[in-house]
Motif scaffolding. Structure first.
Motif, mmCIF file in Angstrom:
data_model
loop_
_atom_site.group_PDB
_atom_site.id
_atom_site.type_symbol
_atom_site.label_atom_id
_atom_site.label_comp_id
_atom_site.label_asym_id
_atom_site.label_seq_id
_atom_site.Cartn_x
_atom_site.Cartn_y
_atom_site.Cartn_z
ATOM 1 N N GLY A 10 0.810 -1.201 0.000
ATOM 2 C CA GLY A 10 0.000 0.000 0.000
ATOM 3 C C GLY A 10 0.848 1.257 0.000
ATOM 4 O O GLY A 10 2.058 1.230 -0.266
ATOM 5 N N GLU A 11 0.218 2.366 0.316
ATOM 6 C CA GLU A 11 0.893 3.646 0.263
ATOM 7 C C GLU A 11 1.877 3.790 1.423
ATOM 8 O O GLU A 11 1.584 3.393 2.552
ATOM 9 C CB GLU A 11 -0.130 4.784 0.322
ATOM 10 N N PRO A 12 3.048 4.378 1.163
ATOM 11 C CA PRO A 12 3.999 4.604 2.255
ATOM 12 C C PRO A 12 3.516 5.707 3.174
ATOM 13 O O PRO A 12 2.645 6.515 2.812
ATOM 14 C CB PRO A 12 5.277 5.030 1.521
ATOM 15 N N LEU A 13 4.063 5.734 4.371
ATOM 16 C CA LEU A 13 3.786 6.818 5.306
ATOM 17 C C LEU A 13 4.731 7.976 5.024
ATOM 18 O O LEU A 13 5.848 7.783 4.534
ATOM 19 C CB LEU A 13 3.943 6.319 6.737
ATOM 20 N N ASN A 14 4.286 9.168 5.350
ATOM 21 C CA ASN A 14 5.049 10.366 5.022
ATOM 22 C C ASN A 14 5.571 11.045 6.279
ATOM 23 O O ASN A 14 4.843 11.181 7.271
ATOM 24 C CB ASN A 14 4.189 11.355 4.231
ATOM 25 N N TYR A 15 6.819 11.467 6.212
ATOM 26 C CA TYR A 15 7.396 12.316 7.249
ATOM 27 C C TYR A 15 7.573 13.691 6.621
ATOM 28 O O TYR A 15 8.523 13.931 5.874
ATOM 29 C CB TYR A 15 8.735 11.754 7.739
ATOM 30 N N GLY A 16 6.610 14.570 6.876
ATOM 31 C CA GLY A 16 6.567 15.813 6.126
ATOM 32 C C GLY A 16 6.239 15.516 4.674
ATOM 33 O O GLY A 16 5.268 14.815 4.371
ATOM 34 N N ASP A 17 7.061 16.008 3.777
ATOM 35 C CA ASP A 17 6.856 15.779 2.347
ATOM 36 C C ASP A 17 7.633 14.568 1.823
ATOM 37 O O ASP A 17 7.674 14.337 0.613
ATOM 38 C CB ASP A 17 7.282 17.033 1.558
ATOM 39 N N THR A 18 8.244 13.807 2.721
ATOM 40 C CA THR A 18 9.085 12.676 2.335
ATOM 41 C C THR A 18 8.371 11.354 2.564
ATOM 42 O O THR A 18 7.899 11.077 3.676
ATOM 43 C CB THR A 18 10.402 12.684 3.140
ATOM 44 N N ALA A 19 8.276 10.535 1.527
ATOM 45 C CA ALA A 19 7.743 9.178 1.674
ATOM 46 C C ALA A 19 8.810 8.313 2.344
ATOM 47 O O ALA A 19 9.942 8.225 1.870
ATOM 48 C CB ALA A 19 7.370 8.604 0.314
ATOM 49 N N ALA A 20 8.432 7.689 3.462
ATOM 50 C CA ALA A 20 9.415 6.984 4.291
ATOM 51 C C ALA A 20 9.580 5.533 3.853
ATOM 52 O O ALA A 20 8.603 4.826 3.591
ATOM 53 C CB ALA A 20 8.982 7.032 5.751
ATOM 54 N N TYR A 21 10.845 5.090 3.792
ATOM 55 C CA TYR A 21 11.137 3.672 3.592
ATOM 56 C C TYR A 21 10.973 2.937 4.920
ATOM 57 O O TYR A 21 11.297 3.465 5.993
ATOM 58 C CB TYR A 21 12.567 3.484 3.087
ATOM 59 N N ASP A 22 10.488 1.712 4.843
ATOM 60 C CA ASP A 22 10.339 0.844 6.008
ATOM 61 C C ASP A 22 11.379 -0.271 5.919
ATOM 62 O O ASP A 22 11.466 -0.976 4.918
ATOM 63 C CB ASP A 22 8.932 0.252 6.049
ATOM 64 N N ALA A 23 12.163 -0.441 6.987
ATOM 65 C CA ALA A 23 13.294 -1.372 6.948
ATOM 66 C C ALA A 23 12.852 -2.813 6.746
ATOM 67 O O ALA A 23 13.464 -3.560 5.972
ATOM 68 C CB ALA A 23 14.120 -1.232 8.230
ATOM 69 N N CYS A 24 11.784 -3.257 7.445
ATOM 70 C CA CYS A 24 11.341 -4.640 7.300
ATOM 71 C C CYS A 24 10.633 -4.880 5.976
ATOM 72 O O CYS A 24 10.515 -6.029 5.537
ATOM 73 C CB CYS A 24 10.436 -5.029 8.465
ATOM 74 N N ALA A 25 10.154 -3.808 5.330
ATOM 75 C CA ALA A 25 9.613 -3.963 3.984
ATOM 76 C C ALA A 25 10.737 -4.065 2.961
ATOM 77 O O ALA A 25 10.601 -4.746 1.939
ATOM 78 C CB ALA A 25 8.693 -2.787 3.653
ATOM 79 N N LEU A 26 11.876 -3.417 3.227
ATOM 80 C CA LEU A 26 13.024 -3.523 2.323
ATOM 81 C C LEU A 26 13.628 -4.922 2.345
ATOM 82 O O LEU A 26 14.088 -5.416 1.311
ATOM 83 C CB LEU A 26 14.091 -2.497 2.707
#
Length: 387
Positions: A53-69
């Protein structure tokens, strides 16, 4: 409280349990025979489902998730399995953070971290540094590790990629401006399937590079299976709105989640055997300098789940021993209690159904018993409403 210290202790304690179930780790392999009362490897207890699904955002930045990587499915495809005596350890965003609140966090914090322990004791740790969660200096410091260690840096689809020997282990750094992904490997075996250590590191690295190029996705999730199917995520129970009941005034979208990979067989006083698994969540607010900042607050939820509700009474009596203070209200299936675990840290414990739950908070904002009672009682009621 330190963001990671308690979790390391919990993971270490889990290893001593006598496990009776293990994780399949993304494999469709046929069940294998195990000694004693252990069921086959193909019988999962907690399974990780990759982020989607859609990533979560930190401000205007879409955040990478370590366990998803780097998921257990990917590790299973590479021929390795999760140690059933270990824990899934996963820190990540648990909600979008608006631009006005997306301030740099402390130097020890990362926007996401994922740790796996493999059969045999090997460990892999994936850490994601991104601005504006981390400062540019912090990101660039991680990106510079390979050159500081005289390692060769390759370029792949706009990414700097380097894997090198680091003491007794290996380190991979994947970077570009505003992003650094570090993977640390503690490997003890010469071979992983038909791969030597170096090739295993390269194959893991290639999988993570592909995932970085594909772009951010939502956090990984964890699902319990029989006899614990239906058990809810500890971070879903300790939801953001529950946190706000104790500490209002800003985003509480950072979580640190721990799930037992297997479950334990625990002899009971009546001669029967109880089966037990555990999960935990620390939820904290987003403030300048993160855990090092004066406005930092966190609440921790520890949850032990048994296969039968009668086993909870004995654990509750143990946690609510003679040194505790009765809360004065009934929560769940019996009286709740407060335990001073110091310094300036209190635990609120109660039981309901098959679960024994402990909520903890500490620091200057929660320095005495009455304050903790006022802060955590509404949180406990919100948790109970979600069970």
């Amino acid at each position: 409280m330190q963001r990671f210290g308690w979790l390391m202790a919990a993971a270490a304690a889990a290893v001593v349990l006598v496990l009776v179930a293990v994780v399949a780790g993304g494999s469709d392999a046929a069940p294998q025979s195990q000694p004693g009362d252990l069921p086959p490897v193909g019988h999962p207890v907690v399974v990780q489902e990759p982020g989607g699904g859609e990533p979560l955002n930190y401000g205007d930045t879409a955040a990478y998730d370590a366990c998803a990587l780097l998921s257990t499915r990917t590790l299973g495809d590479l021929g390795v399995r999760i140690d059933p005596g270990s824990s899934f350890i996963d820190s990540h965003l648990d909600g979008n953070v608006p631009a006005e609140a997306a301030v740099p966090q402390g130097g020890l914090d990362s926007i996401s971290n994922c740790r796996y322990t493999l059969l045999g004791g090997d460990e892999l740790n994936v850490t994601v540094q991104q601005t504006p969660f981390a400062t540019s200096d912090k990101v660039d410091q991680t990106r510079s590790w390979p050159t500081q260690n005289n390692a060769i840096v390759l370029h792949d689809r706009g990414l700097e990629v380097s894997s090198y020997r680091d003491g007794s282990g290996w380190t991979t750094v994947i970077g570009r401006p505003r992003l650094a992904v570090a993977i640390t490997f503690e490997l003890r075996k010469p071979l992983y399937g038909d791969r030597d250590q170096h090739q295993f590191v390269l194959d893991v690295t290639r999988s993570v590079v592909d995932a970085v190029v594909a772009g951010p996705s939502g956090p990984a999730v964890y699902r319990h299976t029989a006899p614990f199917d239906g058990v809810k995520s500890p971070c879903a129970l300790l939801a953001s709105d529950a946190f706000q009941l104790a500490y209002p005034g800003g985003p509480s979208s950072l979580v640190l989640e721990y799930n037992d990979a297997g479950f334990a067989s625990v002899p009971q006083s009546d001669g029967e055997t109880g089966l037990r698994t555990a999960a935990s969540c620390v939820r904290s607010n987003v403030v300048p300098d993160g855990a090092l900042g004066p406005q930092y607050r966190d609440i921790r939820l520890d949850m032990t789940v048994w296969d039968k509700p009668q086993w909870t009474a004995q654990e509750s009596r143990s946690l609510c021993g003679p040194s505790t203070v009765t809360l004065g209200v009934t929560l769940g299936d019996g009286p709740a209690c407060l335990t001073d675990t110091g310094p300036s840290t209190w635990n609120l414990t109660f039981r309901t159904g098959r679960s024994v739950i402990t909520l903890s908070t500490g620091g200057a904002a929660a320095g005495d018993r009455e304050t903790v009672k006022r802060l955590l009682t509404p949180v406990a009621k919100a948790v109970l409403a979600r069970l």
